[in-house]
Motif scaffolding. Sequence first.
Motif, short mmCIF file in Angstrom:
data_model
loop_
_atom_site.label_atom_id
_atom_site.label_comp_id
_atom_site.label_asym_id
_atom_site.label_seq_id
_atom_site.Cartn_x
_atom_site.Cartn_y
_atom_site.Cartn_z
N LYS A 19 -9.09 1.97 7.87
CA LYS A 19 -8.02 1.03 8.20
C LYS A 19 -7.66 0.11 7.03
O LYS A 19 -6.70 -0.66 7.13
CB LYS A 19 -8.44 0.18 9.41
N ALA A 20 -8.41 0.19 5.93
CA ALA A 20 -8.15 -0.68 4.78
C ALA A 20 -6.76 -0.39 4.22
O ALA A 20 -6.38 0.77 4.03
CB ALA A 20 -9.21 -0.47 3.71
N GLN A 21 -6.00 -1.45 3.95
CA GLN A 21 -4.63 -1.31 3.47
C GLN A 21 -4.51 -1.41 1.95
O GLN A 21 -3.48 -1.06 1.38
CB GLN A 21 -3.74 -2.38 4.12
N THR A 22 -5.55 -1.93 1.30
CA THR A 22 -5.50 -2.09 -0.16
C THR A 22 -6.81 -1.59 -0.77
O THR A 22 -7.84 -1.52 -0.10
CB THR A 22 -5.31 -3.56 -0.56
N LEU A 26 -10.74 -2.15 0.46
CA LEU A 26 -11.62 -1.00 0.61
C LEU A 26 -12.90 -1.18 -0.20
O LEU A 26 -14.01 -0.95 0.29
CB LEU A 26 -10.90 0.27 0.17
N PHE A 27 -12.74 -1.61 -1.46
CA PHE A 27 -13.92 -1.78 -2.30
C PHE A 27 -14.81 -2.91 -1.78
O PHE A 27 -16.03 -2.83 -1.85
CB PHE A 27 -13.55 -2.05 -3.75
N SER A 28 -14.20 -3.95 -1.24
CA SER A 28 -14.97 -5.06 -0.68
C SER A 28 -15.86 -4.57 0.47
O SER A 28 -17.03 -4.97 0.58
CB SER A 28 -14.03 -6.16 -0.19
N LEU A 29 -15.32 -3.69 1.31
CA LEU A 29 -16.11 -3.12 2.40
C LEU A 29 -17.25 -2.28 1.86
O LEU A 29 -18.39 -2.36 2.32
CB LEU A 29 -15.21 -2.26 3.29
N TYR A 30 -16.93 -1.46 0.87
CA TYR A 30 -17.93 -0.58 0.26
C TYR A 30 -19.01 -1.39 -0.45
O TYR A 30 -20.21 -1.13 -0.30
CB TYR A 30 -17.21 0.34 -0.72
N GLU A 31 -18.58 -2.40 -1.18
CA GLU A 31 -19.51 -3.26 -1.91
C GLU A 31 -20.46 -3.97 -0.96
O GLU A 31 -21.67 -4.06 -1.21
CB GLU A 31 -18.71 -4.29 -2.72
N GLY A 32 -19.93 -4.46 0.16
CA GLY A 32 -20.76 -5.14 1.14
C GLY A 32 -21.80 -4.22 1.75
O GLY A 32 -22.97 -4.61 1.93
N LEU A 33 -21.40 -3.00 2.06
CA LEU A 33 -22.35 -2.03 2.62
C LEU A 33 -23.44 -1.69 1.61
O LEU A 33 -24.64 -1.70 1.94
CB LEU A 33 -21.61 -0.76 3.04
N ALA A 174 -6.68 8.38 -1.04
CA ALA A 174 -5.55 8.29 -0.11
C ALA A 174 -4.71 7.04 -0.37
O ALA A 174 -3.48 7.09 -0.37
CB ALA A 174 -6.07 8.29 1.32
N LEU A 175 -5.38 5.91 -0.62
CA LEU A 175 -4.66 4.67 -0.88
C LEU A 175 -3.88 4.72 -2.19
O LEU A 175 -2.77 4.21 -2.29
CB LEU A 175 -5.64 3.49 -0.92
#
Length: 247
Positions: A19-22, A26-33, A174-175
Amino acid sequence: MMEDAMNSTLEEFLFFSRKAQTVNKLFSLYEGLMESYGFDRLAYAITSDHEELKNGHVLGLAKVGSLNNWENYYLENNYIAVDPLVDITHSTPGIFHWNEIAKRKGLSEIQLKVFKDAEEEAGLFHGVSFSVHGPSGAKGVTLACSSQLSRKADPLVFDMANLATYQYHLCYLALMNFDFKRATPLSCKEEEILKWAAKGLTKSEIAHHTNISRHTVDYHVRNILTKLDAKNTTAALVTAIKEGLVI
């Protein structure tokens, strides 16, 4: 349970990453995980050639993330000319652990020094690399490290991180809307034959389903092996699946 907690976090990443739009989100989500897995130093790069990647990217790569102050030191010492990490990562099945570099034969002292300095000069410990492939041969690599020497990772963490990296890579492509094409694309008939082969059909059965002779099937298979640089049909199928040619 630790495993349940990790599964829950990974499931959330798989859901929200789509659902990430930018790219930044997306990287912020990945970085947090990845940080929850103990990797608080992270960088990702596309390593495939592409017209859109020739300008404006560090080291000629589409890259996000940071490995602390390592990049400046890396460039100042011209390590880019000798660093074997990307090639080794792409040639290693699964995950490459940097502490295994000493087992590699044929590396020079300066190549080994790259990894030694990563720890001693930049404080990057427990380094691992994940090689990922996307549609039409779009390759990428993630470099993940910890700033804590004492960190001990659960082996399950690496499998989770590997899966998350594949998801991140595909969502990133994809983005960015990168359209990677093979230098020598497969013909429609070659793709059709590969899809039948993926279902386990023999060459004779493929000939029957495609209304061509067994000899013609052999001809197309030889072309497929050449284009995918594969030694046999099984290897060609593995490459085709990785590159999104067979679903």
